[in-house]
Motif scaffolding. Structure first.
Motif, short mmCIF file in Angstrom:
data_model
loop_
_atom_site.label_atom_id
_atom_site.label_comp_id
_atom_site.label_asym_id
_atom_site.label_seq_id
_atom_site.Cartn_x
_atom_site.Cartn_y
_atom_site.Cartn_z
N SER A 120 8.31 11.02 -5.47
CA SER A 120 6.99 11.13 -4.85
C SER A 120 6.74 9.99 -3.88
O SER A 120 6.19 10.18 -2.78
N MET A 121 7.15 8.78 -4.26
CA MET A 121 6.93 7.62 -3.40
C MET A 121 7.75 7.70 -2.12
O MET A 121 7.27 7.36 -1.04
N ILE A 122 9.00 8.18 -2.24
CA ILE A 122 9.86 8.21 -1.05
C ILE A 122 9.52 9.38 -0.14
O ILE A 122 9.63 9.29 1.08
N ARG A 123 9.06 10.50 -0.72
CA ARG A 123 8.77 11.68 0.10
C ARG A 123 7.32 11.70 0.60
O ARG A 123 7.05 12.11 1.73
N LEU A 124 6.39 11.27 -0.23
CA LEU A 124 4.98 11.31 0.18
C LEU A 124 4.52 9.99 0.79
O LEU A 124 3.58 9.97 1.58
N ARG A 125 5.15 8.90 0.39
CA ARG A 125 4.82 7.54 0.84
C ARG A 125 3.48 7.08 0.26
O ARG A 125 2.60 7.87 -0.05
N LYS A 126 3.37 5.77 0.14
CA LYS A 126 2.14 5.18 -0.37
C LYS A 126 1.06 5.19 0.70
O LYS A 126 1.34 5.10 1.89
N LEU A 127 -0.19 5.27 0.24
CA LEU A 127 -1.31 5.16 1.16
C LEU A 127 -1.39 3.73 1.70
O LEU A 127 -0.99 2.79 1.01
N PRO A 128 -1.88 3.56 2.91
CA PRO A 128 -2.02 2.21 3.47
C PRO A 128 -2.84 1.32 2.55
O PRO A 128 -3.88 1.73 2.03
N ARG A 132 1.00 -0.73 -5.43
CA ARG A 132 1.59 -0.01 -6.55
C ARG A 132 0.74 1.22 -6.87
O ARG A 132 -0.41 1.08 -7.28
N PRO A 133 1.28 2.42 -6.70
CA PRO A 133 0.57 3.62 -7.15
C PRO A 133 0.35 3.56 -8.66
O PRO A 133 1.00 2.79 -9.38
N ALA A 134 -0.57 4.37 -9.14
CA ALA A 134 -0.90 4.38 -10.57
C ALA A 134 -0.89 5.81 -11.08
O ALA A 134 -1.03 6.77 -10.32
N ILE A 135 -0.72 5.94 -12.40
CA ILE A 135 -0.89 7.23 -13.06
C ILE A 135 -2.19 7.17 -13.85
O ILE A 135 -2.40 6.27 -14.67
N ALA A 136 -3.08 8.12 -13.57
CA ALA A 136 -4.36 8.19 -14.27
C ALA A 136 -4.34 9.37 -15.24
O ALA A 136 -3.80 10.43 -14.94
N CYS A 137 -4.95 9.17 -16.41
CA CYS A 137 -5.06 10.26 -17.38
C CYS A 137 -6.52 10.42 -17.79
O CYS A 137 -7.33 9.51 -17.62
N LEU A 138 -6.84 11.59 -18.33
CA LEU A 138 -8.16 11.83 -18.91
C LEU A 138 -8.07 11.58 -20.41
O LEU A 138 -7.18 12.10 -21.08
#
Length: 353
Positions: A120-128, A132-138
């Protein structure tokens, strides 16, 4: 449906091959989700002949699905680096690329978490501005919505003060668009609620989040403790990925333990079996409330596109829950809203924007 991707505004991209229970459970979950929301449309990635047969067995499901062939499968044992080098022909890679290319709005996968985040990081790239992206759960809670948001729950074991600030902003946006909360309450997980407690990065993050809260439309309640995660004191719990993942797995294990122990207790004697019959409605309600499958789906935040990670062991019920979450995020155009939110704030100096 034809082999061309649906041109509608909301299409979900499904990695059908990565879960422990195989594509049968994924297709069954899609069928269940469509019964609840007939407007759903999918691009389903994997072994096309097999997927076509499975989908054809589910009445009406083929009208909602486009299948796209991918030879490879990312297993739970595959190393992320290995997938990055050799995974371009996999269903996971194909599913993420559908979001990257604008064919779908959200990707859903039951596959290997580390590989899914890496691809996901290599294909979608991080937002400006996102380090570090995060995983959020409910997380089931006492709040009227029934849930709290917690992040990070496993994307990265490290997080400095700036990362925790970004998590707060992303979690607030998720709570606003995913739970419909106009002014979410954000808390920072710590070993105590006093401002002098915790590691230095937590104290620094406390100051940063406090400065930005009001201008960004959320309330910062300060430090919260583990017991507050399911409480009605907070809507968003911010922490690093190591702590969040341990808390998540502990919570899921505890829920299963409580459910199993209740079952054993009510089967122990003839009298307890009678009591179980009398309490059946309440027991079913409790079981549903603490069932991890009901809130299945961690959301990758901080990328140019939305990815929902389902449990690898998800069954039909769990897959349907993850798909329903993905659909709600798609309908709210969550990815665009999150990107706009993060673009509006890059640091305390720009609090007025």
């Amino acid at each position: 449906m034809s082999d061309d991707t649906d041109d509608g505004p909301h299409v979900l991209s499904i990695d059908a091959m990565g879960g422990d229970l195989g594509p049968e459970a994924v297709v069954a979950g899609l069928a269940r989700a469509v019964k609840q929301t007939p407007a759903m449309r999918f691009v389903v990635h994997g072994d096309k002949p097999l997927l076509d047969r499975l989908i054809a067995k589910r009445r009406g499901l083929s009208d909602h699905c486009t299948t796209r062939h991918a030879d490879g499968v990312v297993t739970m044992e595959d190393k992320p680096a290995q997938v990055m080098r050799n995974g371009k022909d996999t269903s996971m890679w194909s599913a993420i690329d559908a979001v990257r290319d604008g064919e779908a709005t959200v990707c859903v996968s039951c596959g290997n978490t580390g590989a899914l985040m890496a691809v996901s990081m290599i294909r979608l790239r991080k937002l400006p501005g996102v380090n570090r992206p995060a995983i959020a759960c409910l997380w089931p809670s006492r709040n009227p919505s029934g849930f709290n948001v917690m992040l990070d729950v496993g994307a990265d074991i490290r997080a400095d003060a700036d990362d925790l600030l970004q998590y707060a902003l992303m979690g607030m946006s998720y709570a606003r668009n995913g739970l419909g909360l106009e002014r979410p309450r954000v808390g920072l997980l710590n070993v105590g609620t006093e401002e002098h407690k915790g590691r230095s990065e937590l104290r620094d993050a406390h100051e940063l989040i406090d400065v930005l809260a009001d201008a960004n439309g959320f309330d910062f309640v300060g430090f919260v403790e583990g017991g507050d995660i399911p409480s009605d004191r907070v809507d968003v719990v911010v922490t690093d990925g190591f702590t969040g993942n341990v808390a998540l797995k502990t919570g899921e294990g505890t829920a299963r333990f409580v459910r199993d122990m209740l079952g054993e207790a009510f089967r122990a004697t003839p009298l307890s079996k009678i009591a179980a019959l009398l309490a059946m409605t309440s027991l079913k309600r409790l079981s549903a409330r603490i069932d991890p499958r009901r809130v299945n789906g961690g959301v990758f935040l901080g990328l140019n596109g939305t990815v929902v990670k389902s449990h690898g062991s998800a069954d039909e019920t769990g897959v349907a829950a993850a798909v329903a979450l993905a659909w709600s995020l798609s309908e709210s155009r969550f990815s665009d809203r999150l990107k706009a939110r993060l673009a509006s704030v890059t640091g305390p100096a720009e609090v007025e924007t």
